[in-house]
Design a protein around this motif. Structure first.
Motif, PDB file in Angstrom:
ATOM      1  N   GLY A 188       0.844  -1.035   0.171  1.00 29.25           N
ATOM      2  CA  GLY A 188       0.050  -0.102  -0.003  1.00 29.25           C
ATOM      3  C   GLY A 188       0.718   1.161   0.076  1.00 29.25           C
ATOM      4  O   GLY A 188       0.522   2.092  -0.843  1.00 29.25           O
ATOM      5  N   LEU A 189       1.911   1.337   0.835  1.00 29.48           N
ATOM      6  CA  LEU A 189       2.746   2.422   0.953  1.00 29.48           C
ATOM      7  C   LEU A 189       3.447   2.753  -0.202  1.00 29.48           C
ATOM      8  O   LEU A 189       3.526   3.730  -0.948  1.00 29.48           O
ATOM      9  CB  LEU A 189       3.730   2.535   2.148  1.00 29.48           C
ATOM     10  CG  LEU A 189       2.923   2.544   3.343  1.00 29.48           C
ATOM     11  CD1 LEU A 189       3.925   2.203   4.718  1.00 29.48           C
ATOM     12  CD2 LEU A 189       2.344   4.131   3.701  1.00 29.48           C
ATOM     13  N   ALA A 232      -5.422   4.020   2.202  1.00 30.68           N
ATOM     14  CA  ALA A 232      -6.516   2.927   2.456  1.00 30.68           C
ATOM     15  C   ALA A 232      -7.092   2.363   1.121  1.00 30.68           C
ATOM     16  O   ALA A 232      -7.270   1.203   1.152  1.00 30.68           O
ATOM     17  CB  ALA A 232      -7.857   3.720   3.111  1.00 30.68           C
ATOM     18  N   LEU A 233      -7.199   3.018   0.001  1.00 28.85           N
ATOM     19  CA  LEU A 233      -7.714   2.351  -1.332  1.00 28.85           C
ATOM     20  C   LEU A 233      -6.675   1.507  -1.864  1.00 28.85           C
ATOM     21  O   LEU A 233      -7.050   0.309  -2.426  1.00 28.85           O
ATOM     22  CB  LEU A 233      -7.812   3.627  -2.318  1.00 28.85           C
ATOM     23  CG  LEU A 233      -9.023   4.650  -1.766  1.00 28.85           C
ATOM     24  CD1 LEU A 233      -9.271   5.716  -2.826  1.00 28.85           C
ATOM     25  CD2 LEU A 233     -10.340   3.999  -1.748  1.00 28.85           C
ATOM     26  N   ALA A 234      -5.588   1.792  -1.555  1.00 23.97           N
ATOM     27  CA  ALA A 234      -4.427   0.914  -2.229  1.00 23.97           C
ATOM     28  C   ALA A 234      -4.505  -0.508  -1.270  1.00 23.97           C
ATOM     29  O   ALA A 234      -4.154  -1.447  -1.990  1.00 23.97           O
ATOM     30  CB  ALA A 234      -2.884   1.540  -2.114  1.00 23.97           C
ATOM     31  N   ILE A 235      -4.435  -0.353  -0.072  1.00 22.74           N
ATOM     32  CA  ILE A 235      -4.629  -1.491   0.965  1.00 22.74           C
ATOM     33  C   ILE A 235      -5.828  -2.365   0.501  1.00 22.74           C
ATOM     34  O   ILE A 235      -5.535  -3.728   0.274  1.00 22.74           O
ATOM     35  CB  ILE A 235      -4.537  -1.056   2.300  1.00 22.74           C
ATOM     36  CG1 ILE A 235      -3.218  -0.410   2.710  1.00 22.74           C
ATOM     37  CG2 ILE A 235      -4.743  -2.219   2.974  1.00 22.74           C
ATOM     38  CD1 ILE A 235      -3.221   0.172   4.018  1.00 22.74           C
ATOM     39  N   ILE A 236      -7.076  -1.785   0.406  1.00 23.46           N
ATOM     40  CA  ILE A 236      -8.045  -2.431  -0.024  1.00 23.46           C
ATOM     41  C   ILE A 236      -7.832  -3.102  -1.544  1.00 23.46           C
ATOM     42  O   ILE A 236      -8.378  -4.229  -1.593  1.00 23.46           O
ATOM     43  CB  ILE A 236      -9.231  -1.519  -0.133  1.00 23.46           C
ATOM     44  CG1 ILE A 236      -9.512  -1.189   1.504  1.00 23.46           C
ATOM     45  CG2 ILE A 236     -10.612  -2.301  -0.602  1.00 23.46           C
ATOM     46  CD1 ILE A 236     -10.697  -0.280   1.680  1.00 23.46           C
ATOM     47  N   ALA A 237      -7.334  -2.385  -2.311  1.00 20.38           N
ATOM     48  CA  ALA A 237      -7.124  -2.787  -3.729  1.00 20.38           C
ATOM     49  C   ALA A 237      -6.241  -4.017  -3.802  1.00 20.38           C
ATOM     50  O   ALA A 237      -6.331  -5.135  -4.443  1.00 20.38           O
ATOM     51  CB  ALA A 237      -6.351  -1.746  -4.680  1.00 20.38           C
ATOM     52  N   VAL A 267      -7.099   4.654   8.501  1.00 21.01           N
ATOM     53  CA  VAL A 267      -6.425   5.321   7.590  1.00 21.01           C
ATOM     54  C   VAL A 267      -7.446   6.310   7.073  1.00 21.01           C
ATOM     55  O   VAL A 267      -7.170   7.585   7.057  1.00 21.01           O
ATOM     56  CB  VAL A 267      -5.938   4.667   6.292  1.00 21.01           C
ATOM     57  CG1 VAL A 267      -5.430   5.417   5.423  1.00 21.01           C
ATOM     58  CG2 VAL A 267      -4.777   3.677   7.127  1.00 21.01           C
ATOM     59  N   ASN A 268      -8.835   5.941   7.042  1.00 18.30           N
ATOM     60  CA  ASN A 268      -9.819   6.635   6.235  1.00 18.30           C
ATOM     61  C   ASN A 268     -10.259   7.891   7.122  1.00 18.30           C
ATOM     62  O   ASN A 268     -10.500   8.931   6.784  1.00 18.30           O
ATOM     63  CB  ASN A 268     -11.032   5.813   5.791  1.00 18.30           C
ATOM     64  CG  ASN A 268     -10.830   5.475   4.397  1.00 18.30           C
ATOM     65  OD1 ASN A 268     -10.486   6.133   3.447  1.00 18.30           O
ATOM     66  ND2 ASN A 268     -11.522   4.168   4.228  1.00 18.30           N
ATOM     67  N   LEU A 269     -10.553   7.413   8.531  1.00 17.12           N
ATOM     68  CA  LEU A 269     -10.899   8.488   9.274  1.00 17.12           C
ATOM     69  C   LEU A 269      -9.831   9.497   9.632  1.00 17.12           C
ATOM     70  O   LEU A 269     -10.007  10.781   9.776  1.00 17.12           O
ATOM     71  CB  LEU A 269     -11.057   7.831  10.874  1.00 17.12           C
ATOM     72  CG  LEU A 269     -12.312   6.857  10.928  1.00 17.12           C
ATOM     73  CD1 LEU A 269     -12.336   6.213  11.956  1.00 17.12           C
ATOM     74  CD2 LEU A 269     -13.662   7.915  10.442  1.00 17.12           C
ATOM     75  N   PHE A 270      -8.430   9.051   9.441  1.00 22.35           N
ATOM     76  CA  PHE A 270      -7.282  10.247   9.586  1.00 22.35           C
ATOM     77  C   PHE A 270      -7.331  10.987   8.426  1.00 22.35           C
ATOM     78  O   PHE A 270      -7.133  12.135   8.538  1.00 22.35           O
ATOM     79  CB  PHE A 270      -6.046   9.463   9.940  1.00 22.35           C
ATOM     80  CG  PHE A 270      -4.840  10.390  10.147  1.00 22.35           C
ATOM     81  CD1 PHE A 270      -4.705  10.868  11.500  1.00 22.35           C
ATOM     82  CD2 PHE A 270      -3.979  10.732   9.230  1.00 22.35           C
ATOM     83  CE1 PHE A 270      -3.828  11.766  11.726  1.00 22.35           C
ATOM     84  CE2 PHE A 270      -2.972  11.391   9.576  1.00 22.35           C
ATOM     85  CZ  PHE A 270      -2.772  12.126  10.671  1.00 22.35           C
ATOM     86  N   GLY A 271      -7.529  10.308   7.149  1.00 26.92           N
ATOM     87  CA  GLY A 271      -7.440  11.070   6.024  1.00 26.92           C
ATOM     88  C   GLY A 271      -8.723  12.214   6.097  1.00 26.92           C
ATOM     89  O   GLY A 271      -8.467  13.250   5.509  1.00 26.92           O
TER      90      GLY A 271
END
Length: 324
Positions: A119-120, A252-257, A308-312
């Protein structure tokens, strides 16, 4: 100047910025820190995210077992329920074991490392590509802007996971057969990165269109700075706020992908399983009653993506004065 004016001037307080204060003291006086202290949900989310990162980094030290070492596996430990001892070996497993006798807690720690790394790395690749293309598109304009934005518009008509899957298949096909397992993560990172660059490019382009009309850019032209110097040294620092917000949400999107691709069997290799691979393994045994093999990796992925989504979302609000 009269005597009263002199007395008023001497009584006026003088504000002087103390440049010798430590960074952490200056940071605690910022609006971002005050907003962070007043948001208990963000505090919990950030703590959870940091715990997950530290767990992934120190997985070899925290993990009670080495789950992906074939020499350390014992099939007699298979399907041990959580918080119980195995009837045959007497070994205790906090989150139970899977079909091959691997400790689920240990597999989650090592799978978390792969998910975070992919993801990173994918976000860094997408950010670098998107920022460069966005700067070029917004600053140069003309046919260059038209070509880059039309490519971005075409890519946005397709779901990003479909684009990533297509690119992964093409990249895997171009990789020599004897190197496919070794290069699987690299191909996966490039595929996800190429599917996520559009948001960076469009945001940076819009900000660059505004910044290039300002006086400091015109002054750079007058003193003879090159276009790259103006874009990288002057325009780029003024558009970093939106970039940070998009990067956080894109993580978050990359981790889910990555988890989705691995769940479908086209992501991380089985020798280096991620959370998506572990979820795919657990799916095969959910109907036979071994619910823990699926549940705990799924909860870990949920906690990671949600924090990650909440922080973003919070970072987007705090960096945008119009949303305060």
């Amino acid at each position: 100047m009269t005597e009263e004016t002199q007395r008023g001037a001497s009584a006026r307080p003088v504000f002087k910025e103390d440049e010798h204060l430590p960074f952490w003291k200056r940071w605690m006086d910022t609006d971002i820190w005050h907003s962070y202290k007043k948001s208990p949900v963000i505090i919990i989310a950030s703590i959870a995210f940091m715990l997950l990162i530290l767990s992934a980094i120190f997985a070899p030290l925290i993990s009670p077992y080495t789950p992906f070492d074939p020499g350390s596996l014992n099939l007699m430990n298979g399907f041990t329920e959580p918080m119980s001892k195995n009837d045959f070996t007497g070994d205790y497993f906090f989150l139970g074991t899977d079909d091959q006798g691997r400790d689920v807690f240990s597999t989650i720690l090592f799978g978390l490392r792969i998910s975070l790394f992919v993801g990173l790395a994918a976000v860094l690749f997408a950010m670098t590509l998107g920022v460069i293309l966005g700067l070029i598109s917004g600053y140069l304009g003309g046919w260059v802007d038209g070509v880059i934005m039309r490519v971005a518009d075409i890519q946005m008509t397709f779901p990003s996971i479909m684009v990533a899957m297509l690119l992964y298949g093409v990249g895997k096909g171009l990789t020599p057969p004897d190197l496919r397992d070794e290069m699987a993560l690299v191909v996966l990172i490039i595929s996800i990165g190429l599917s996520e660059w559009v948001q960076f490019a469009r945001t940076v382009r819009g900000a660059t269109l505004v910044e290039r009309e300002k006086e400091y850019v015109q002054a750079g032209h007058l003193i003879g700075l090159s276009k790259w110097a103006i874009m990288l040294r002057h325009i780029l620092p003024n558009v970093t706020g939106p970039i940070l917000v998009i990067a956080t949400i894109s993580l978050a999107l990359a981790i889910i992908a990555e988890a989705t691709l691995s769940f479908l069997g086209v992501g991380a290799p089985k020798t280096e399983p991620s959370l998506g691979t572990l979820i795919n393994v657990g799916r095969q045994f959910i109907l036979s009653g071994e619910w823990w093999i699926l549940l705990f990796p799924s909860l870990t992925l949920l906690a990671l993506a949600l924090s990650v989504n909440l922080f973003g979302d919070w970072l987007r609000d705090v960096l945008n004065p119009k949303l305060r």
